[in-house]
Design a protein around this motif. Structure first.
Motif, PDB file in Angstrom:
ATOM      1  N   GLY A 114      -1.855  11.551 -18.814  1.00 45.05           N
ATOM      2  CA  GLY A 114      -1.611  12.873 -19.373  1.00 45.05           C
ATOM      3  C   GLY A 114      -0.978  13.788 -18.343  1.00 45.05           C
ATOM      4  O   GLY A 114      -0.935  13.487 -17.152  1.00 45.05           O
ATOM      5  N   GLY A 115      -0.470  14.909 -18.797  1.00 40.69           N
ATOM      6  CA  GLY A 115       0.182  15.851 -17.891  1.00 40.69           C
ATOM      7  C   GLY A 115       1.688  15.795 -18.001  1.00 40.69           C
ATOM      8  O   GLY A 115       2.253  15.117 -18.866  1.00 40.69           O
ATOM      9  N   ALA A 116       2.344  16.496 -17.088  1.00 36.57           N
ATOM     10  CA  ALA A 116       3.796  16.630 -17.160  1.00 36.57           C
ATOM     11  C   ALA A 116       4.527  15.365 -16.757  1.00 36.57           C
ATOM     12  O   ALA A 116       5.648  15.112 -17.210  1.00 36.57           O
ATOM     13  N   HIS A 117       3.912  14.562 -15.914  1.00 40.11           N
ATOM     14  CA  HIS A 117       4.591  13.361 -15.398  1.00 40.11           C
ATOM     15  C   HIS A 117       3.557  12.388 -14.855  1.00 40.11           C
ATOM     16  O   HIS A 117       2.390  12.753 -14.613  1.00 40.11           O
ATOM     17  N   PRO A 118       3.949  11.141 -14.616  1.00 40.17           N
ATOM     18  CA  PRO A 118       3.027  10.168 -14.010  1.00 40.17           C
ATOM     19  C   PRO A 118       2.679  10.555 -12.575  1.00 40.17           C
ATOM     20  O   PRO A 118       3.412  11.294 -11.907  1.00 40.17           O
ATOM     21  N   ASN A 119       1.550  10.059 -12.112  1.00 43.80           N
ATOM     22  CA  ASN A 119       1.176  10.203 -10.707  1.00 43.80           C
ATOM     23  C   ASN A 119       1.611   8.952  -9.941  1.00 43.80           C
ATOM     24  O   ASN A 119       1.557   7.845 -10.484  1.00 43.80           O
ATOM     25  N   HIS A 120       2.023   9.146  -8.706  1.00 42.97           N
ATOM     26  CA  HIS A 120       2.486   8.028  -7.893  1.00 42.97           C
ATOM     27  C   HIS A 120       1.704   7.956  -6.592  1.00 42.97           C
ATOM     28  O   HIS A 120       1.465   8.975  -5.945  1.00 42.97           O
ATOM     29  N   GLU A 121       1.325   6.757  -6.221  1.00 46.70           N
ATOM     30  CA  GLU A 121       0.657   6.520  -4.945  1.00 46.70           C
ATOM     31  C   GLU A 121       1.363   5.374  -4.222  1.00 46.70           C
ATOM     32  O   GLU A 121       2.065   4.562  -4.843  1.00 46.70           O
ATOM     33  N   ILE A 122       1.149   5.318  -2.921  1.00 43.69           N
ATOM     34  CA  ILE A 122       1.631   4.204  -2.107  1.00 43.69           C
ATOM     35  C   ILE A 122       0.447   3.683  -1.308  1.00 43.69           C
ATOM     36  O   ILE A 122      -0.329   4.466  -0.735  1.00 43.69           O
ATOM     37  N   TRP A 123       0.305   2.373  -1.301  1.00 44.21           N
ATOM     38  CA  TRP A 123      -0.733   1.740  -0.473  1.00 44.21           C
ATOM     39  C   TRP A 123      -0.100   0.587   0.277  1.00 44.21           C
ATOM     40  O   TRP A 123       0.633  -0.217  -0.305  1.00 44.21           O
ATOM     41  N   THR A 124      -0.369   0.512   1.578  1.00 43.37           N
ATOM     42  CA  THR A 124       0.168  -0.576   2.388  1.00 43.37           C
ATOM     43  C   THR A 124      -0.965  -1.346   3.036  1.00 43.37           C
ATOM     44  O   THR A 124      -2.048  -0.801   3.301  1.00 43.37           O
ATOM     45  N   VAL A 125      -0.700  -2.620   3.300  1.00 42.33           N
ATOM     46  CA  VAL A 125      -1.654  -3.449   4.031  1.00 42.33           C
ATOM     47  C   VAL A 125      -0.862  -4.365   4.954  1.00 42.33           C
ATOM     48  O   VAL A 125       0.172  -4.917   4.569  1.00 42.33           O
ATOM     49  N   ASN A 126      -1.347  -4.491   6.189  1.00 45.80           N
ATOM     50  CA  ASN A 126      -0.685  -5.305   7.212  1.00 45.80           C
ATOM     51  C   ASN A 126      -1.682  -6.316   7.748  1.00 45.80           C
ATOM     52  O   ASN A 126      -2.819  -5.957   8.102  1.00 45.80           O
ATOM     53  N   TYR A 127      -1.243  -7.561   7.845  1.00 46.48           N
ATOM     54  CA  TYR A 127      -2.157  -8.632   8.254  1.00 46.48           C
ATOM     55  C   TYR A 127      -1.597  -9.381   9.451  1.00 46.48           C
ATOM     56  O   TYR A 127      -0.439  -9.813   9.454  1.00 46.48           O
ATOM     57  N   ASP A 128      -2.437  -9.505  10.475  1.00 47.29           N
ATOM     58  CA  ASP A 128      -2.100 -10.285  11.662  1.00 47.29           C
ATOM     59  C   ASP A 128      -2.501 -11.726  11.387  1.00 47.29           C
ATOM     60  O   ASP A 128      -3.689 -12.066  11.400  1.00 47.29           O
ATOM     61  N   LYS A 129      -1.527 -12.590  11.125  1.00 46.61           N
ATOM     62  CA  LYS A 129      -1.813 -13.974  10.748  1.00 46.61           C
ATOM     63  C   LYS A 129      -2.429 -14.746  11.905  1.00 46.61           C
ATOM     64  O   LYS A 129      -3.244 -15.651  11.688  1.00 46.61           O
ATOM     65  N   LYS A 130      -2.061 -14.426  13.114  1.00 43.03           N
ATOM     66  CA  LYS A 130      -2.600 -15.123  14.284  1.00 43.03           C
ATOM     67  C   LYS A 130      -4.038 -14.695  14.562  1.00 43.03           C
ATOM     68  O   LYS A 130      -4.902 -15.515  14.876  1.00 43.03           O
ATOM     69  N   GLY A 131      -4.291 -13.396  14.454  1.00 47.84           N
ATOM     70  CA  GLY A 131      -5.629 -12.877  14.719  1.00 47.84           C
ATOM     71  C   GLY A 131      -6.532 -12.860  13.497  1.00 47.84           C
ATOM     72  O   GLY A 131      -7.718 -12.545  13.604  1.00 47.84           O
ATOM     73  N   ASN A 132      -5.961 -13.173  12.322  1.00 43.89           N
ATOM     74  CA  ASN A 132      -6.717 -13.182  11.065  1.00 43.89           C
ATOM     75  C   ASN A 132      -7.443 -11.858  10.827  1.00 43.89           C
ATOM     76  O   ASN A 132      -8.659 -11.820  10.592  1.00 43.89           O
ATOM     77  N   LYS A 133      -6.686 -10.762  10.889  1.00 44.80           N
ATOM     78  CA  LYS A 133      -7.296  -9.459  10.657  1.00 44.80           C
ATOM     79  C   LYS A 133      -6.253  -8.467  10.142  1.00 44.80           C
ATOM     80  O   LYS A 133      -5.046  -8.640  10.348  1.00 44.80           O
ATOM     81  N   VAL A 134      -6.752  -7.458   9.473  1.00 40.03           N
ATOM     82  CA  VAL A 134      -5.894  -6.381   8.979  1.00 40.03           C
ATOM     83  C   VAL A 134      -5.575  -5.433  10.128  1.00 40.03           C
ATOM     84  O   VAL A 134      -6.437  -5.135  10.968  1.00 40.03           O
ATOM     85  N   ILE A 135      -4.334  -4.962  10.161  1.00 37.86           N
ATOM     86  CA  ILE A 135      -3.886  -4.016  11.175  1.00 37.86           C
ATOM     87  C   ILE A 135      -3.647  -2.662  10.519  1.00 37.86           C
ATOM     88  O   ILE A 135      -2.857  -2.554   9.578  1.00 37.86           O
ATOM     89  N   GLY A 136      -4.356  -1.645  10.986  1.00 32.26           N
ATOM     90  CA  GLY A 136      -4.206  -0.293  10.456  1.00 32.26           C
ATOM     91  C   GLY A 136      -3.692   0.666  11.518  1.00 32.26           C
ATOM     92  O   GLY A 136      -3.391   0.280  12.652  1.00 32.26           O
ATOM     93  N   ILE A 137      -3.621   1.928  11.154  1.00 35.20           N
ATOM     94  CA  ILE A 137      -3.047   2.931  12.042  1.00 35.20           C
ATOM     95  C   ILE A 137      -3.847   3.060  13.336  1.00 35.20           C
ATOM     96  O   ILE A 137      -3.271   3.275  14.419  1.00 35.20           O
TER      97      ILE A 137
END
Length: 219
Positions: A114-137
């Motif tokens: 509902g409302g005047a227009h759709p809402n938009h979001e962006i989500w990113t995820v980064n994965y260190d394949k060697k360390g087997n872990k997610v990399i964040g800011i």
């Protein structure tokens, strides 16, 4: 084949029930892409694309995030304030990036309730394949304590004369050297890409923005 089936079972184990089981709505687009498509009597439609990778931890994170978007959307359209003559939608798509040992995804989430227009979001995820872990800011800050200032400086230099930037004060606020402003990023072959959703650096009508920071600028 065994690994492929194991990944599917691992993903499906995190599925909850909605109106029927979400399993009934998942289809295979190709070996690495899944689709969730749902429609119901509330004149709503869910269309979600998400990847299946070779990394179980990453699959879990991505699927739980997609599941939360679907769950929140379905809850919102059950609200008493929802008008039956509206058509409500949730659309999610993504892009994949690779750099050295890093596998990155950016997801584009569009929701209309509902409302005047759709809402938009962006989500990113980064994965260190060697360390087997997610990399964040915070991982980037640990490597370079000045990186937020670098991101801020490069972003402002890139956006200042962009014709879609109609309010320089909004852009300056949205590119302050803060964690919240630079949490959406991916590792690409030519540098780190920073993503700015609508309303962060410009009004909704200006759309989203992407700024590339070359690796040679980071250190």
């Amino acid at each position: 084949m065994f690994l492929f089936l194991l990944i599917l079972l691992n993903i499906f184990s995190y599925v909850h029930n909605y109106e029927g089981n979400l399993l009934n709505y998942i289809s295979i687009v190709d070996e690495n892409v899944r689709k969730v498509e749902m429609m119901n009597e509330h004149k709503s439609k869910v269309l979600v694309f998400f990847p299946v990778t070779d990394y179980d931890d990453l699959n879990d994170i991505i699927f739980k995030k997609m599941e939360s978007y679907v769950s929140n959307f379905r809850k919102s359209i059950m609200s008493p304030s929802i008008q039956p003559d509206f058509y409500y939608t949730l659309n999610i798509d993504y892009q994949e990036y690779n750099y050295l040992n890093y596998l990155s995804y950016v997801f584009y989430i569009e929701t209309y309730v509902g409302g005047a227009h759709p809402n938009h979001e962006i989500w990113t995820v980064n994965y260190d394949k060697k360390g087997n872990k997610v990399i964040g800011i915070y991982d980037l800050i640990e490597k370079n304590s000045n990186i937020l200032n670098v991101f801020s400086s490069v972003s402002r230099r890139s956006l200042l004369y962009n014709e879609k930037i109609v309010d320089s004060s909004m852009m300056m606020e949205g590119t302050r050297p803060s964690v919240d402003n630079f949490s959406n990023f991916v590792f690409s072959q030519d540098g780190i890409h920073l993503f700015f959703p609508q309303y962060q650096v410009a009004p909704y009508s200006s759309g989203t923005f992407v700024v590339k920071v070359g690796y040679d600028e980071l250190f």
